[in-house]
Design an enzyme around this catalytic site. Structure first.
Site, PDB file in Angstrom:
ATOM      1  N   PHE A  25       0.634  -1.115  -0.109  1.00 36.27           N
ATOM      2  CA  PHE A  25       0.003   0.038  -0.030  1.00 36.27           C
ATOM      3  C   PHE A  25       0.823   1.260  -0.129  1.00 36.27           C
ATOM      4  CE2 PHE A  25      -2.775   3.366   1.759  1.00 36.27           C
ATOM      5  CZ  PHE A  25      -3.890   3.136   1.296  1.00 36.27           C
TER       6      PHE A  25
ATOM      7  N   THR B 171     -10.412 -12.149   3.432  1.00 39.02           N
ATOM      8  CA  THR B 171     -11.400 -10.996   3.466  1.00 39.02           C
ATOM      9  C   THR B 171     -11.045 -10.154   2.017  1.00 39.02           C
ATOM     10  OG1 THR B 171      -9.741  -9.551   4.408  1.00 39.02           O
ATOM     11  CG2 THR B 171     -11.134 -10.775   5.925  1.00 39.02           C
TER      12      THR B 171
ATOM     13  N   PHE C  85       4.837  -1.202 -12.139  1.00 43.56           N
ATOM     14  CA  PHE C  85       4.136  -1.812 -11.391  1.00 43.56           C
ATOM     15  C   PHE C  85       4.663  -3.287 -11.408  1.00 43.56           C
ATOM     16  CE2 PHE C  85       0.419  -4.808 -10.521  1.00 43.56           C
ATOM     17  CZ  PHE C  85      -0.293  -4.279  -9.346  1.00 43.56           C
TER      18      PHE C  85
ATOM     19  N   HIS D  13      -9.867  -7.491   1.723  1.00 45.45           N
ATOM     20  CA  HIS D  13      -8.539  -6.470   2.028  1.00 45.45           C
ATOM     21  C   HIS D  13      -7.810  -6.602   0.651  1.00 45.45           C
ATOM     22  CE1 HIS D  13      -5.477  -4.491   4.133  1.00 45.45           C
ATOM     23  NE2 HIS D  13      -4.608  -5.540   3.987  1.00 45.45           N
TER      24      HIS D  13
ATOM     25  N   CYS E 239       4.206  -7.496  -3.060  1.00 46.18           N
ATOM     26  CA  CYS E 239       3.284  -8.825  -3.131  1.00 46.18           C
ATOM     27  C   CYS E 239       2.195  -8.646  -2.014  1.00 46.18           C
ATOM     28  CB  CYS E 239       4.373 -10.194  -2.812  1.00 46.18           C
ATOM     29  SG  CYS E 239       3.516 -11.489  -2.751  1.00 46.18           S
ATOM     30  N   VAL E 240       0.945  -8.977  -2.708  1.00 48.09           N
ATOM     31  CA  VAL E 240      -0.447  -9.027  -1.954  1.00 48.09           C
ATOM     32  C   VAL E 240      -0.825 -10.362  -2.277  1.00 48.09           C
ATOM     33  CG1 VAL E 240      -2.666  -7.942  -1.549  1.00 48.09           C
ATOM     34  CG2 VAL E 240      -0.623  -6.402  -2.459  1.00 48.09           C
ATOM     35  N   ILE E 241      -1.028 -11.056  -1.244  1.00 44.73           N
ATOM     36  CA  ILE E 241      -1.607 -12.332  -1.220  1.00 44.73           C
ATOM     37  C   ILE E 241      -3.036 -12.537  -0.647  1.00 44.73           C
ATOM     38  CG2 ILE E 241      -1.028 -14.910  -0.453  1.00 44.73           C
ATOM     39  CD1 ILE E 241       1.685 -14.225  -0.067  1.00 44.73           C
TER      40      ILE E 241
END
Length: 164
Positions: free
Chosen positions: A64, A93, A120, A95, A87-89
């Site tokens: 973020f 939820t 990106f 989120h 890295c977003v896993i």
């Protein structure tokens, strides 16, 4: 796609990175993934001739914060392109959805605000194994790809500025 090395591109056709200055903003969250992404990006920049002194790296807490990190870097350093690595896993939820959307839009906005390429290089995966596979594992390293994109975009911008 699940069995193909997605980073199987040729770097031979990339322009030299030597004349450019790069920023790399890397998220500390999911460091077992973002560390290899960073190593891939940094190594490719050097391989293509970037000077170590022309690569500025900053760390931010999570994906973020990549947007504000890129904005701070572009406001304080003279760089030709910024590579954002995170890295977003997916979890249980929503989120994940909010973070991924905010980061994608934020990186685009920073790029437009500063009129500089902001790349990106954020993995958005269903699980940790998918992230590892894409950060130096069996599916290549998206950090390499982000660095290749940064080199190409910096060269594109430079070529258009000299022809106008």
């Amino acid at each position: 796609m699940a069995t193909k090395n997605l980073s199987g591109f040729s770097t031979a056709s990339l322009p030299p990175a030597k004349p450019f200055r790069f920023g790399i903003v890397v998220a500390q969250w999911n460091a077992e993934v973002t560390g290899p992404l960073y190593n891939g990006a940094y190594s490719l920049l050097l391989e293509k001739g970037a000077e170590e002194s022309n690569i500025t790296t900053i760390e931010v807490p999570g994906s973020f914060e990549l947007t504000s990190g890129a904005d701070i870097l572009l406001s304080s350093k003279n760089v030709d392109a910024v590579i954002c690595l995170g890295c977003v896993i997916q979890g249980e939820t929503r989120h994940f959805d909010f973070i991924c959307s905010a980061v994608a839009h934020g990186i685009t906005e920073v790029s437009v605000k500063h009129n500089k390429p902001v790349i990106f290089g954020v993995l958005t995966t269903d699980n940790l194994q998918q992230a590892k596979d894409r950060s130096g594992g069996r599916l290549g390293n998206k950090g390499d790809e982000a660095a290749a994109t940064a080199i190409q975009m910096a060269a594109l911008q430079a070529s258009l500025q000299t022809t106008v």
